[in-house]
Design a protein around this motif. Structure first.
Motif, PDB file in Angstrom:
ATOM      1  N   PHE A  90       0.836  -1.208   0.000  1.00  0.00           N
ATOM      2  CA  PHE A  90       0.000   0.000   0.000  1.00  0.00           C
ATOM      3  C   PHE A  90       0.872   1.259   0.000  1.00  0.00           C
ATOM      4  O   PHE A  90       0.617   2.208  -0.754  1.00  0.00           O
ATOM      5  CB  PHE A  90      -0.936   0.010   1.208  1.00  0.00           C
ATOM      6  N   ASN A 147       2.268   2.087  -3.392  1.00  0.00           N
ATOM      7  CA  ASN A 147       1.365   2.277  -4.521  1.00  0.00           C
ATOM      8  C   ASN A 147       0.354   3.408  -4.365  1.00  0.00           C
ATOM      9  O   ASN A 147      -0.250   3.814  -5.358  1.00  0.00           O
ATOM     10  CB  ASN A 147       0.612   0.977  -4.811  1.00  0.00           C
ATOM     11  N   ILE A 148       0.164   3.915  -3.159  1.00  0.00           N
ATOM     12  CA  ILE A 148      -0.848   4.953  -2.953  1.00  0.00           C
ATOM     13  C   ILE A 148      -0.188   6.323  -2.902  1.00  0.00           C
ATOM     14  O   ILE A 148       0.578   6.627  -1.987  1.00  0.00           O
ATOM     15  CB  ILE A 148      -1.645   4.711  -1.658  1.00  0.00           C
ATOM     16  N   MET A 157      -4.716   7.822  -8.740  1.00  0.00           N
ATOM     17  CA  MET A 157      -4.514   7.088  -7.496  1.00  0.00           C
ATOM     18  C   MET A 157      -5.567   6.029  -7.258  1.00  0.00           C
ATOM     19  O   MET A 157      -5.276   4.920  -6.814  1.00  0.00           O
ATOM     20  CB  MET A 157      -4.474   8.070  -6.315  1.00  0.00           C
ATOM     21  N   GLN A 158      -6.849   6.340  -7.526  1.00  0.00           N
ATOM     22  CA  GLN A 158      -7.912   5.368  -7.255  1.00  0.00           C
ATOM     23  C   GLN A 158      -7.757   4.130  -8.128  1.00  0.00           C
ATOM     24  O   GLN A 158      -8.049   3.014  -7.690  1.00  0.00           O
ATOM     25  CB  GLN A 158      -9.293   6.007  -7.466  1.00  0.00           C
ATOM     26  N   THR A 189      -4.878   2.932  -9.267  1.00  0.00           N
ATOM     27  CA  THR A 189      -3.763   2.188  -8.692  1.00  0.00           C
ATOM     28  C   THR A 189      -4.166   1.499  -7.392  1.00  0.00           C
ATOM     29  O   THR A 189      -3.764   0.361  -7.128  1.00  0.00           O
ATOM     30  CB  THR A 189      -2.579   3.136  -8.420  1.00  0.00           C
ATOM     31  N   LEU A 190      -4.985   2.185  -6.591  1.00  0.00           N
ATOM     32  CA  LEU A 190      -5.455   1.593  -5.338  1.00  0.00           C
ATOM     33  C   LEU A 190      -6.277   0.337  -5.599  1.00  0.00           C
ATOM     34  O   LEU A 190      -6.082  -0.696  -4.951  1.00  0.00           O
ATOM     35  CB  LEU A 190      -6.293   2.615  -4.564  1.00  0.00           C
ATOM     36  N   LYS A 191      -7.178   0.408  -6.568  1.00  0.00           N
ATOM     37  CA  LYS A 191      -7.990  -0.769  -6.862  1.00  0.00           C
ATOM     38  C   LYS A 191      -7.131  -1.903  -7.415  1.00  0.00           C
ATOM     39  O   LYS A 191      -7.312  -3.065  -7.041  1.00  0.00           O
ATOM     40  CB  LYS A 191      -9.103  -0.425  -7.847  1.00  0.00           C
ATOM     41  N   THR A 236      -4.082  -2.470  -6.706  1.00  0.00           N
ATOM     42  CA  THR A 236      -3.335  -3.012  -5.571  1.00  0.00           C
ATOM     43  C   THR A 236      -4.218  -3.931  -4.735  1.00  0.00           C
ATOM     44  O   THR A 236      -3.808  -5.033  -4.347  1.00  0.00           O
ATOM     45  CB  THR A 236      -2.776  -1.868  -4.704  1.00  0.00           C
ATOM     46  N   TYR A 237      -5.449  -3.479  -4.453  1.00  0.00           N
ATOM     47  CA  TYR A 237      -6.391  -4.315  -3.704  1.00  0.00           C
ATOM     48  C   TYR A 237      -6.610  -5.655  -4.394  1.00  0.00           C
ATOM     49  O   TYR A 237      -6.550  -6.722  -3.763  1.00  0.00           O
ATOM     50  CB  TYR A 237      -7.748  -3.599  -3.589  1.00  0.00           C
ATOM     51  N   LEU A 271      -4.020   1.151   5.806  1.00  0.00           N
ATOM     52  CA  LEU A 271      -3.804   1.185   4.364  1.00  0.00           C
ATOM     53  C   LEU A 271      -2.380   1.688   4.110  1.00  0.00           C
ATOM     54  O   LEU A 271      -2.155   2.597   3.322  1.00  0.00           O
ATOM     55  CB  LEU A 271      -4.829   2.102   3.702  1.00  0.00           C
TER      56      LEU A 271
END
Length: 316
Positions: free
Chosen positions: A50, A53-54, A61-62, A64-66, A68-69, A207
């Motif tokens: 996290f 990547n955040i 960013m969103q 990349t966040l998804k 990563t999840y 996170l």
């Protein structure tokens, strides 16, 4: 880049799944897997992923966040010997929405997910009268009704709710989303941020250490201090926030009560937006599941779309 295909969804934004197909096994097995998933999410290796990547200063960013999840969820499921690709909604939406879609009526399982899932559906509906909901002034620490923040009753009041540890708020602040909304609409609408409980506190659903830098609020002093940290961070970027309840040039910040009244009334954690006009709820923005189903659009994009439609429709 991971694509985000659309699957049939219900009012929660979660995929509609066939209830008889339970890839996690029976209920006892599901509880064990959920507990292992929580441990996996809190592991040092996951937290580093996290952190790496955040970056809320980047518009994507969103996305990349998804990504990563979903990557973390796939690794977890592979460790369990579950092939996520066999279940398209799971590979598209991630583990948490997938589990909630199956077990949203199961109190024990949903309790196990406390801290990992927020409210989804509010009893308040678009078109209904806006309920009286107390919030706390940062300047006086006095309680007021959130609708009392409306200086000009002829304008819609746009109320965004979020916290310092919500990266979806930070990307809106740090990549000019909020500043552009204010510049475009501040003469036709008013804007308020209700600071709520932390989305990803250091002592909860972390996170990464960069996002989860503070603990969950235990007192009103904690909440006010967290809100001040957000305002200070905003000053280092585009300076869109203020504690002055009369300064409609900016987004005015108040805080939720320690009973989390605003959050529970509108089921608005970890981020949501409400529009109030003529004492009624004119619009409710997407919940977190809806928002992350299309991570290319920020919450400020949703606000802009609603305001654009509102004024185009009524002013021609």
């Amino acid at each position: 880049m991971i694509e985000t295909p659309s699957y049939p969804a219900n009012a929660t934004g979660m995929p509609d799944l066939e209830p008889k197909k339970r890839p996690l096994g029976d209920r006892t097995s599901a509880l064990k897997i959920i507990k292992r998933w929580k441990d996996f999410m809190m592991s040092d290796d996951t937290q580093v992923r996290f952190d790496n990547n955040i970056d809320p200063t980047k518009r994507d960013m969103q996305i990349t966040l998804k990504e990563t999840y979903l990557s973390i969820d796939r690794d977890f499921l592979e460790d369990l010997g579950i092939n996520a690709s066999l279940y398209k909604p799971l590979s598209a939406h991630g583990f948490l929405p997938f589990v909630m879609a199956f077990y949203k009526e199961d109190k024990e399982i949903m309790t196990e997910l406390t801290g990992f899932s927020g409210g989804i559906i509010s009893d308040v509906t678009v078109g209904s009268y806006a309920p009286e909901v107390p919030v706390i002034s940062m300047e006086t620490r006095e309680e007021m009704d959130v609708t009392d923040l409306s200086v000009d009753k002829t304008k819609p009041l746009i109320i965004l709710s979020a916290s310092l540890s919500c990266p979806m708020l930070k990307v809106c602040l740090f990549t000019s989303g909020v500043s552009q909304i204010l510049k475009k609409y501040k003469n036709r609408a008013e804007f308020v941020l209700v600071y709520i409980c932390e989305a990803h506190p250091a002592d909860g659903w972390k996170l990464g250490n960069k996002v989860s830098s503070i603990k969950q609020h235990q007192t009103m002093n904690d909440r006010l201090e967290a809100a001040r940290l957000l305002i200070d961070a905003d000053k280092d970027h585009l300076n869109c926030l203020t504690t002055d309840p009369h300064d409609t040039e900016k987004m005015r910040v108040v805080v939720d009560t320690m009973s989390n009244t605003f959050t529970s009334t509108y089921q608005c954690g970890p981020i949501r937006v409400i529009a109030i006009e003529d004492d009624r709820v004119a619009w409710m923005g997407p919940n977190i599941v809806h928002l992350m189903s299309n991570p290319r659009e920020l919450m400020t994009d949703k606000i802009d779309a609603w305001l654009r439609g509102r004024f185009d429709e009524n002013e021609g």
